[in-house]
Design a protein around this motif. Sequence first.
Motif, PDB file in Angstrom:
ATOM      1  N   THR A   1      -0.389  20.848  13.718  1.00 45.67           N
ATOM      2  CA  THR A   1       1.002  21.275  13.511  1.00 45.67           C
ATOM      3  C   THR A   1       1.187  22.018  12.186  1.00 45.67           C
ATOM      4  N   GLU A   2       0.268  21.806  11.249  1.00 41.96           N
ATOM      5  CA  GLU A   2       0.372  22.516   9.966  1.00 41.96           C
ATOM      6  C   GLU A   2      -1.014  22.747   9.384  1.00 41.96           C
ATOM      7  N   PHE A   3      -1.248  23.976   8.944  1.00 39.65           N
ATOM      8  CA  PHE A   3      -2.474  24.304   8.214  1.00 39.65           C
ATOM      9  C   PHE A   3      -2.118  25.464   7.293  1.00 39.65           C
ATOM     10  N   VAL A   4      -1.659  25.107   6.116  1.00 44.16           N
ATOM     11  CA  VAL A   4      -1.162  26.088   5.151  1.00 44.16           C
ATOM     12  C   VAL A   4      -2.082  26.100   3.937  1.00 44.16           C
ATOM     13  N   VAL A   5      -2.594  27.285   3.625  1.00 44.33           N
ATOM     14  CA  VAL A   5      -3.442  27.438   2.430  1.00 44.33           C
ATOM     15  C   VAL A   5      -2.577  28.004   1.302  1.00 44.33           C
ATOM     16  N   GLU A   6      -2.393  27.186   0.262  1.00 43.95           N
ATOM     17  CA  GLU A   6      -1.594  27.611  -0.883  1.00 43.95           C
ATOM     18  C   GLU A   6      -2.512  28.065  -2.004  1.00 43.95           C
ATOM     19  N   GLN A   7      -2.177  29.198  -2.587  1.00 39.64           N
ATOM     20  CA  GLN A   7      -2.990  29.759  -3.665  1.00 39.64           C
ATOM     21  C   GLN A   7      -2.899  28.892  -4.921  1.00 39.64           C
ATOM     22  N   GLY A   8      -4.043  28.678  -5.547  1.00 37.33           N
ATOM     23  CA  GLY A   8      -4.062  27.909  -6.787  1.00 37.33           C
ATOM     24  C   GLY A   8      -3.394  28.670  -7.927  1.00 37.33           C
ATOM     25  N   LYS A   9      -2.771  27.959  -8.842  1.00 37.99           N
ATOM     26  CA  LYS A   9      -2.067  28.583  -9.957  1.00 37.99           C
ATOM     27  C   LYS A   9      -3.053  29.145 -10.987  1.00 37.99           C
ATOM     28  N   SER A  10      -2.674  30.257 -11.567  1.00 39.85           N
ATOM     29  CA  SER A  10      -3.487  30.900 -12.605  1.00 39.85           C
ATOM     30  C   SER A  10      -2.869  30.674 -13.980  1.00 39.85           C
TER      31      SER A  10
ATOM     32  N   ASP B   1      -6.817  31.012   9.836  1.00 39.61           N
ATOM     33  CA  ASP B   1      -7.033  31.504  11.196  1.00 39.61           C
ATOM     34  C   ASP B   1      -6.841  30.351  12.178  1.00 39.61           C
ATOM     35  N   SER B   2      -5.783  30.391  12.983  1.00 41.19           N
ATOM     36  CA  SER B   2      -5.463  29.280  13.883  1.00 41.19           C
ATOM     37  C   SER B   2      -6.538  29.089  14.960  1.00 41.19           C
ATOM     38  N   THR B   3      -7.087  30.194  15.464  1.00 34.45           N
ATOM     39  CA  THR B   3      -8.133  30.081  16.490  1.00 34.45           C
ATOM     40  C   THR B   3      -9.376  29.407  15.928  1.00 34.45           C
ATOM     41  N   GLU B   4      -9.766  29.805  14.726  1.00 32.59           N
ATOM     42  CA  GLU B   4     -10.941  29.210  14.083  1.00 32.59           C
ATOM     43  C   GLU B   4     -10.735  27.724  13.829  1.00 32.59           C
ATOM     44  N   VAL B   5      -9.572  27.364  13.336  1.00 33.45           N
ATOM     45  CA  VAL B   5      -9.268  25.959  13.052  1.00 33.45           C
ATOM     46  C   VAL B   5      -9.316  25.132  14.340  1.00 33.45           C
ATOM     47  N   GLY B   6      -8.719  25.669  15.426  1.00 33.33           N
ATOM     48  CA  GLY B   6      -8.650  24.937  16.694  1.00 33.33           C
ATOM     49  C   GLY B   6      -9.991  24.729  17.357  1.00 33.33           C
TER      50      GLY B   6
ATOM     51  N   ASN C   1     -16.233  23.310   4.371  1.00 32.76           N
ATOM     52  CA  ASN C   1     -16.150  21.972   3.785  1.00 32.76           C
ATOM     53  C   ASN C   1     -14.811  21.306   4.101  1.00 32.76           C
ATOM     54  N   VAL C   2     -13.755  22.110   4.187  1.00 29.22           N
ATOM     55  CA  VAL C   2     -12.435  21.572   4.536  1.00 29.22           C
ATOM     56  C   VAL C   2     -12.452  21.070   5.977  1.00 29.22           C
TER      57      VAL C   2
ATOM     58  N   VAL D   1     -14.608  16.270  23.722  1.00 25.31           N
ATOM     59  CA  VAL D   1     -13.651  16.698  22.700  1.00 25.31           C
ATOM     60  C   VAL D   1     -13.192  18.118  23.041  1.00 25.31           C
ATOM     61  N   LEU D   2     -11.926  18.267  23.384  1.00 23.54           N
ATOM     62  CA  LEU D   2     -11.382  19.575  23.742  1.00 23.54           C
ATOM     63  C   LEU D   2     -10.956  20.338  22.490  1.00 23.54           C
ATOM     64  N   ASP D   3     -10.873  21.672  22.611  1.00 21.83           N
ATOM     65  CA  ASP D   3     -10.331  22.453  21.513  1.00 21.83           C
ATOM     66  C   ASP D   3      -8.923  21.958  21.186  1.00 21.83           C
ATOM     67  N   PHE D   4      -8.560  22.023  19.909  1.00 24.68           N
ATOM     68  CA  PHE D   4      -7.253  21.562  19.482  1.00 24.68           C
ATOM     69  C   PHE D   4      -6.201  22.648  19.714  1.00 24.68           C
ATOM     70  N   TYR D   5      -5.031  22.201  20.120  1.00 23.19           N
ATOM     71  CA  TYR D   5      -3.898  23.109  20.239  1.00 23.19           C
ATOM     72  C   TYR D   5      -3.389  23.411  18.838  1.00 23.19           C
ATOM     73  N   THR D   6      -3.102  24.677  18.574  1.00 21.88           N
ATOM     74  CA  THR D   6      -2.622  25.058  17.238  1.00 21.88           C
ATOM     75  C   THR D   6      -1.236  25.672  17.328  1.00 21.88           C
ATOM     76  N   ASN D   7      -0.326  25.130  16.558  1.00 21.16           N
ATOM     77  CA  ASN D   7       1.034  25.664  16.464  1.00 21.16           C
ATOM     78  C   ASN D   7       1.031  26.767  15.409  1.00 21.16           C
TER      79      ASN D   7
END
Length: 335
Positions: A144-153, A76-81, A227-228, A62-68
């Motif tokens: 291709t996408e890893f977007v963290v959206e803030q939860g509503k308050s 963090d794209s490096t951490e995710v990949g 966990n994600v 299993v190779l590291d994943f390419y991150t766009n």
Amino acid sequence: MGYLLHMNMWQVADISFRSQIINFRSKLFLSLLVLTLGCFWLPLMAQAQNTPAPGGPYTVAVLDFYTNRSGFRNADSTEVGQAIPAILTTELANSDRFSVIEREQLELVLKEQELGASGGVTAESAARMKQLLGVDYLITGKVTEFVVEQGKSSSFSMFGVGSSSKAPDVAKVSIEVKVLDSESARIVATASCRKNIEIGKGSSSTNVGLIKTSSNNSSSSDSAMGNVYYAIAKDLADQLNTVKFKSLPAKVKYTGFVAYVEGDKVYINLGSKHGITQKMVFQVRRDEQKGSVKIKKTVAQVQVINVDEEASECQVLEVEEGNKIKNGDLVESKL
């Protein structure tokens, strides 16, 4: 008596061998005879490439994943990949379908051999990893996408009593995974993960006069993001454990050796008897020590122009700079 009988057997073989390739030059006759005596252990006939059983177990890396990076936000794209492939490696290793190369071993070979750890995999780099690691397949991925959206308050207050809450952050994820044949880099299976994943459980607080109570499940904690990553890797592993691998056409590799070299002509010990035909292309290879591993280095390419029953004449197509073809070099047909 045994010695004489042994000599007579070789004399008969010599006469037969010469008669079969009489159209080739006398130098070729002598070279083939000498090298046949000294290199009889080399395979002379076509060999079908070994392929894993239809249902596994498959040896994979299993190779590291390419991150766009343009598709990342608040992550963090490096951490995710690196994190998702690491967890995926563990998940696949726990299944009966896969035998997985350890990440440490994989990283050592990739670094030592100067092979890319993520991104595009070519047929050449895939073949080198197969040779060095013994893998059947390579698993690559692209985030291709890893977007963290803030939860509503939200908040509420009345007569000295108030409350506020924040919904959990959400990771919007889009990942494509490919399983590549290690000989050709052709795709044999795919998996994907496109989902929204809650990070943690959000937070809340209550105020009653001077008394304040609160609960906080921080979305930014390492455990919450871990966990994600696990949820993504588990989803991909489940798919790879059940997806059917595409069958590729059976491949045949012809292996022999160089018997004689003269100018831009090379004579090899494979002929029509072994399935050789005109215009077939062979790689000329020899062992070379590189770092802590021994690899077979390709030094030239030749193409068959004349075929006899036991031997063939080839035209040199190209020679790697600083190298030359030698008697006894290994020849392998290109797949």
